[in-house]
Structures are given as C-alpha cells and as structure tokens.
Design an enzyme around this catalytic site. Structure first.
Site, PDB file in Angstrom:
ATOM      1  N   LYS A   1      38.723  29.559  40.815  1.00  0.00           N
ATOM      2  CA  LYS A   1      37.368  29.925  40.398  1.00  0.00           C
ATOM      3  C   LYS A   1      36.668  30.615  41.559  1.00  0.00           C
ATOM      4  CE  LYS A   1      36.371  26.416  36.890  1.00  0.00           C
ATOM      5  NZ  LYS A   1      35.403  25.383  36.448  1.00  0.00           N
TER       6      LYS A   1
ATOM      7  N   LEU B   1      40.922  35.027  33.524  1.00  0.00           N
ATOM      8  CA  LEU B   1      40.751  34.237  32.301  1.00  0.00           C
ATOM      9  C   LEU B   1      39.337  34.317  31.756  1.00  0.00           C
ATOM     10  CD1 LEU B   1      42.734  31.043  33.392  1.00  0.00           C
ATOM     11  CD2 LEU B   1      43.572  32.992  32.062  1.00  0.00           C
TER      12      LEU B   1
ATOM     13  N   GLN C   1      35.135  35.950  32.804  1.00  0.00           N
ATOM     14  CA  GLN C   1      34.341  36.774  33.714  1.00  0.00           C
ATOM     15  C   GLN C   1      32.866  36.558  33.411  1.00  0.00           C
ATOM     16  OE1 GLN C   1      35.718  39.055  35.988  1.00  0.00           O
ATOM     17  NE2 GLN C   1      33.722  39.551  36.807  1.00  0.00           N
ATOM     18  N   GLY C   2      32.061  36.281  34.449  1.00  0.00           N
ATOM     19  CA  GLY C   2      30.625  36.152  34.307  1.00  0.00           C
ATOM     20  C   GLY C   2      29.910  37.134  35.208  1.00  0.00           C
TER      21      GLY C   2
ATOM     22  N   ALA D   1      34.021  34.316  38.262  1.00  0.00           N
ATOM     23  CA  ALA D   1      35.232  34.647  37.509  1.00  0.00           C
ATOM     24  C   ALA D   1      36.224  33.494  37.661  1.00  0.00           C
ATOM     25  CB  ALA D   1      35.840  35.957  37.994  1.00  0.00           C
TER      26      ALA D   1
ATOM     27  N   ASP E   1      29.033  18.112  29.802  1.00  0.00           N
ATOM     28  CA  ASP E   1      29.359  19.294  28.996  1.00  0.00           C
ATOM     29  C   ASP E   1      30.657  19.067  28.227  1.00  0.00           C
ATOM     30  OD1 ASP E   1      28.917  21.786  27.949  1.00  0.00           O
ATOM     31  OD2 ASP E   1      29.781  22.876  29.633  1.00  0.00           O
TER      32      ASP E   1
END
Length: 777
Positions: free
Chosen positions: A43, A20, A22-23, A27, A142
């Site tokens: 996660k 869903l 991606q960093g 992910a 946030d």
C-alpha cells in the site's frame, strides 16, 4: 501501468506487478518480494498529494495495529518504510492471503445457503473475539463483504485495517472523523463513536447481503432497522439472531462477539457438525522480527506538517480578477476551492468571490455542487441570504478556474461571535431561532423546494443587531431535482448533520435538525461531539443547558433522531416556538406526545421515578365493532328478506352487537397496567377491577435496576408486549421477561413508551453508578 514498461522496484526488492486499486493520494499493488520469493501486498500513500492530515494518521495507525496482531485469519505486517530519494510516499507491506472478496463471490452468482453463511458468521465472530479481547480492544470499524476474503477451503480472512480504532485510546470523544462504509456503518459511528458492538452491526449487514444479494441501500430501512426478512430465505431463528446484530440501539445488540457466538451455536445446533473445517493455520515461511518492525514505525505525535503540499495557487491580496474585482482578503481555502473577500472596482462595493480550480478537482461532483450553488443563488430573494452578482470562467495556461460572485452580508460568523463572549439570553435566542426559521420557510416553500443541508454555526452570520444571516449554499439540494436517489454523496458537517443525511437522504426536517443542534451549541458552549449520546442517535443535552422546560421540549423535537418525531415543517416549528410559554408542564411531565391524547396512556415523569398508567385492552372494542359492523351488514341484508320477522330480526342483531361492544369496552376500562421505574428497579403490575368490588391480579413483575439491559417489543403471540432483557451477573446468559398484556394497541405508541423506559433506565443506572463511585461502601 503500461504493459511495455518495466515493473517498478521499491526498497530494492519489492517489485510492483499489478495495481489493484487507485485513489487520489494512495494506491494498492500486488507485489513480489525478490528476497523471499513470495507475493505480498504493498500500500502506498503519496504525501505530495495528501489533502488531509488524517489520512496519514490512519495509514500509520493501520501499520501499528497490524504489527501487534498475530492471527491466522488476519494478514501479517511484513514491512513499513518511507520512499527513497525525492519520493514523498509511505509504504505498508502485508502478506498476501488467499481468497476472493465475498462481494465478488456474490456478484459472480454464488448463492449462499444458510449453513454456509452460518460458517462464515462463526469464523468472523472468532476473529472479532480475538480483536476485542486485546488490550486495548481493537475495533475494525469497516466490516463489510469486500473486506472479507474466502478461500477454496472455506476459510475467511479479515483485511483492510485502515479504519481500525484502539478503543481505549480515543475514548471519550473520538474526534470528528467518521470511518466506515455507508450502509454497513452502525448508527453510533455517525456520531464518531465506535465500540466492539459496532463490528457486530457490520457483520449483521454483511450476512444479510450474503443471504439476499442486496446492498443495504436496496432494503427498506424503517426507523433505522433493515427490514430484510422478505428478501432472505433462512430459518426464523437465524433471522432473529441476525436482527439482534443490527438493532439500532447498542443496549439491544449482543454485548460481545463471544455472546453472539454462544447464542448462535445454541439456537442452531444442527450446524455444529460442520464446524470440523480444516485447521486454519498458516505456516509462515517469512519470519520477521516484529519487535524490529515496531521500532521502525513512527510515533503518533511526530511533527509531519512539513510534508503537506504548499498552496501557491491562491490569489494574492491586491490581484484583480476579470478587470472587475480586486482581492482584499483570503477567507478560506479547500483542496480545490478558495473564498475571498473582494470589492468591485467600479463602485467599490464589497463582495464575496468563490473560486473553483478545475485542474485540482478530483471528482466531477465538486463542479456539480459549485454550479448548483450558482443556480440556487440566482433564485435567492430573502434579505438574510446572499444573492448572485456574477459568474464567469478564466482559462489560462496553468490556471482554469470558475468564479462565483455574491453579495457580502453584514455580520460576524457565529463561532467568532461566541469566542468574543457573546451569550444571548433565552428570549434573544428564541428571536434568533424565529428569524432563522423565517429564512428556512422561504427556502422550503419555494418551488422546487430548497434544502440547505449544512446548517451549522460557521454558516450563520450575526450582525450588530443580533440578526442572523444564512450563507454557504454549496451543499444545497433542490428536492424535486434530486428526489429518488441522489447517489451516495454525503453532504453536511458531522455532528450537525441529521441522521438521515448519512444515507444520502435530505428533507426539510434535516435543516431543522441542523438549526436545533446549532442552538444547543449556543446555549451550552459545546459542540455536539462534546455532548453525551442518548438512545439511538439522540443527544442527551439537558445536562448542558439552562433554559425553560418549554424550550427544552422544543429543542428535543428539533433534534429528534427520527424524521417523523421532528416538526413537520419550519412553519410548524415557528408556530410551536411561539406557543411554548402557554404549554402546560405538570409534575415534570411533558404535556406533548407524538400522537393525539390517548385515555389509555398516562405518563408521570419525575426526577425520582417514571410511572406509566395504562389500559392495555381499552381500544379492543373498536376492533370488535368493525367486525360486528360487517356481520350486521351481511346479516341485515339476509334477515330483511324474511317476510314478517325480518325487521325484528335486524333490530335484534343490532342490539346484540351493541351489547357485545359495550361489554367489551367495559372489560377494557376495568383492565389496568402500572409500570414504575426508579432507582430500585422495575415494577410491572396488571390487574382487572372486579364487577363486585376488589381486583383480580393478572401479573406482577419485579426486576432490579442493575439487571436491566434493554427494553423492546415482543410481536410473537400477542403484539406490542413489553420485553425486558436482563442479566443478573455479567457472566450469566441474558434472559427475556415479557408482559402478558400489550402496553398499547398501536405499535407507534408502544415504541414511544419503550423509548421512554429505555431513556429512564439509562439515566437511573448512570445515577446509581455515580452514587456507588462516591460511596463504594
């Protein structure tokens, strides 16, 4: 994930079906639990690619928080584990809640009515009420449209607790980590502070987005308050309520989610009939032993440094670059860059070498900033700034790097100098400030203008003669090149960054702010994060420094939260610094106002009380004069056409106008207001001097100090009236007390007076609280 590849299965039963998000080191997957035959969200945090320790801390904090939450509109934590075998990853599994993010709904063209937004607000406030009533309270930090899911039944879910903060745990500082999304972050978050009202701010901005379809960056933001009304279609009551969610000052916002919900339901009773939504309860078929899950969560203080990747890509001392420069010392390392001290072999000249590893870069912005620094250094000519000597590229099999070589300026970094015991006198500090301003004048008056954007102690060198030098131009901005946007990249160091930099805006005054905070650091021995925060984003620094009143005033101008309240330029700041010894500071009253002297405003500020002597209607005659001037012009043209009597009628008209103006001005001179604020409370009295002696009272207002919550301006019937929000008991509903007369004819002056009152009431309430703690009886 390749379509032909087999889905990855972790922990023996979690099948990862779809990526869903991606960093660089994380992910998020849509997964399927084969044991319970249900969908879930997984996660992953990849420790082998982890750059900052804080990421792992936040990941584990999210797991601990979710393990303690039980609310039908918050996804439950299902599992937490570390990867098997050689996998250096940590996993967090939550239930998959139904729904689509609100921002996606808006992007798909869904137009939300006031009633629908009202229902969303009510549900989110109920979730926030649950979080904020926990012990300790949980602040999400946030809250934004993408973290709110809406299902087909109209139920809202709050997700993504990665930025969550347990309020009582980090109280008193909160470190330097800034969590949140720019635009949706409350002003206090930019100083590393988060309280329950912080989530209310995020909700307010989210509701504006839902009503307008505009991101906060697309809405005018004068004085840190979104001017959203022209962009939304909703009732005045709802707009007023939303505005109280997003006020910059904590004291002016609603005190809690409960209070905000109570007021909302009171002002919009027409929507209460729609609150009969289907019961928002989820029958959970996957019962898990929460206590067992909590026991498996790692402790916060466990030693995990061994998990950080080893940095074997740094050059060794003695290596030679490009057959020209030999490495003498590694000065600093980053995720993709290294700074060395070296010397040029041919002439043995000491230099600074900056190395950027292209293969380790995650964002193209890193190279853009590196190249920008090179261009700027080419133009540097000031003796106290570095100059560019060389720029080259080395590309090998496993090493693709860019190098920037500059002159090595003499001196020791300011933090290191302070640790060695260096403490300049006030006169020496002024000389240091003057020399730094000379550097800034050189930068800001170049064409195009250069803004450093990251002035802080570690970027200032102090030599043996106490002369400063400014280094590290990697964050620099050429203002004409970047004007008009500059993207969302935030450059700077928290605490030393000016507030406007958090919105991606940098001006010459941003550098003045950084220099001002740096000077406060030198005077106080404290970082800005260790100082108390004043009204808005200001620093309450006066209790930490000892210096003349003139220098205090000058520093307060340098670090003013609003750009308009700071000096206009480095040259003006330098001029005022040289003049502070000649300024008059009587009775503790600052002789400077952010506007020209006004005979209608006189302020006395002493340690015991704040007194304002005002003439509220003094300037009204000017408005009348402008109106009569127009009447005289039109009337004069008409009367002058009348034969014989024309000149006489024109003279009479002018005389009558003069008399009216004189009478009006006399009325203004005879109308007075006196506001006195002290440890006892607020006393406001207004009156009119009678033509025959004595006075005619207009109003009297007396309020106890402990009941005052916030000051603001009322702009409804009469502009710029003083409005005081009071609450006599914590359980009482807040009330608004308003003055009958305005406190000034101009909004900028009225706001200045309100700010002075707010700062004073905060100070007196703190003093009163300390006295009560010392003597409870």
């Amino acid at each position: 994930m390749n379509e032909n590849a087999q889905p990855l299965i972790i922990q023996g039963h979690y099948r990862l079906d779809q990526c869903l998000a991606q960093g660089s080191d994380s992910a998020t997957f849509l997964a399927f639990n084969q044991e319970t035959e249900s969908s879930c969200i997984v996660k992953e945090l990849r420790l082998g690619q982890l750059e900052r320790w804080k990421r792992l801390e936040l990941f584990r904090r999210e797991a601990r928080t979710l393990a303690n939450l039980e609310h039908p509109q918050i996804p439950a934590l299902l599992d937490y584990f570390e990867g098997e075998g050689d996998s250096q990853s940590v996993y967090l599994v939550t239930e998959k809640v139904p729904g689509i993010p609100l921002n996606q709904k808006i992007q798909e063209g869904l137009g939300l009515s006031e009633e629908f937004v009202y229902l969303i607000a009510v549900q989110v406030l109920q979730i926030l009420s649950y979080l904020h009533h926990l012990h300790p309270p949980v602040v999400h930090r946030d809250l934004k449209p993408s973290n709110l899911l809406l299902d087909e039944a109209g139920c809202v879910y709050l997700i993504d607790f990665g930025g969550v903060q347990e309020l009582l745990h980090p109280e008193g500082g909160g470190g330097s980590t800034i969590i949140g999304t720019f635009g949706y972050m409350a002003p206090e978050q930019y100083s590393g502070r988060s309280v329950p009202q912080t989530d209310l701010y995020g909700l307010g901005v989210t509701l504006i987005y839902l009503l307008s379809g505009l991101e906060p960056q697309q809405i005018p933001n004068p004085e840190m308050l979104l001017d959203f009304r022209p962009f939304v279609e909703c009732s005045e009551r709802f707009s007023n309520w939303i505005e109280q969610l997003i006020l910059p000052s904590l004291e002016q916002r609603f005190f809690s989610a409960d209070e905000a919900l109570e007021v909302l339901q009171a002002i919009l009773p027409v929507y209460t009939r729609t609150l009969s939504l289907p019961a928002i309860q989820k029958a959970t078929s996957q019962a898990i032993d929460r206590q067992e899950l909590k026991d498996r969560l790692p402790e916060k203080n466990s030693n995990e440094e061994r998990l950080l990747p080893v940095q074997n890509w740094v050059l060794s001392v003695g290596e030679v670059l490009n057959d020209l420069y030999q490495i003498d010392k590694v000065l600093s390392t980053g995720s993709s860059s290294v700074t060395y001290r070296a010397h040029k072999l041919s002439v043995q000249t000491p230099v600074i070498v900056k190395e950027l590893h292209f293969n380790r870069m995650e964002h193209w912005k890193g190279y853009e900033l590196f190249e920008r620094e090179m261009r700027i250094l080419e133009r540097m000519r000031h003796a106290r700034t570095p100059r560019l000597l060389d720029f080259f590229e080395i590309q090998q099999a496993e090493r693709h790097c860019f190098y920037l070589v500059t002159t090595l300026l003499p001196g020791m970094p300011l933090p290191q100098r302070l640790r060695s015991g260096w403490r300049p006198s006030e006169n020496r500090l002024r000389q240091l400030a003057d020399q730094m301003l000379d550097i800034l004048i050189d930068l800001h008056e170049r064409e195009p203008q250069i803004i450093h954007r990251d002035i802080k102690p570690s970027n200032i060198l102090i030599d043996e003669q106490d002369h400063p030098a400014l280094v590290d131009f990697g964050a620099v901005q050429e203002i004409l090149r970047e004007e008009g946007g500059g993207g969302s990249t935030i450059i700077g160091t928290y605490g030393y960054m000016a507030p406007e930099q958090f919105w991606g805006q940098a001006t010459p005054q941003s550098d003045l702010y950084g220099l001002g905070v740096t000077l406060l650091h030198i005077l106080s021995g404290r970082t800005p994060n260790e100082m108390q925060k004043a009204e808005g984003l200001g620093l309450d620094f006066k209790g930490y420094i000892q210096c003349s009143e003139g220098l205090q005033w000058w520093l307060s101008k340098m670090v003013a939260p609003q750009v308009s309240d700071r000096f206009h330029s480095a040259r003006e700041a330098r001029k005022k610094l040289a003049e502070i010894d000649t300024m008059r500071f009587e009775r503790g009253v600052q002789a400077y106002f952010p506007f020209k002297p006004d005979p209608a405003i006189e302020v006395e500020d002493t340690p015991e009380k704040l007194v304002m002597h005002l003439m509220p209607t003094y300037h009204d005659y000017k408005t009348l004069m402008a109106v009569l001037l127009g009447v005289d012009l039109v009337g004069g043209m008409f009367f002058s056409a009348i034969p014989g009597l024309g000149p006489l009628l024109v003279i009479s008209l002018l005389a009558a106008s003069g008399i009216f103006v004189a009478i009006h001005r006399s009325e203004g001179l005879r109308t007075h207001m006196r506001i006195e604020l002290s440890m006892q409370g607020l006393e406001l009295r207004s009156w009119k001097d009678s033509q025959f002696g004595g006075t005619e009272p207009i109003e009297n207002m007396t309020l106890p100090l402990q009941a005052i919550e916030a000051f603001s301006l009322d702009q409804t019937m009469v502009h710029n009236r003083l409005q005081v929000r009071i609450r006599h008991h914590p359980t009482d509903h807040p009330m608004l007390c308003k003055s009958r007369l305005p406190i000034s004819h101009q909004q900028v002056k009225a706001k200045f007076l309100v700010q002075r009152l707010q700062v004073a009431v905060d100070q007196y309430q703190r003093q009163r609280k300390r006295l009560q703690e010392r003597n409870p009886f």
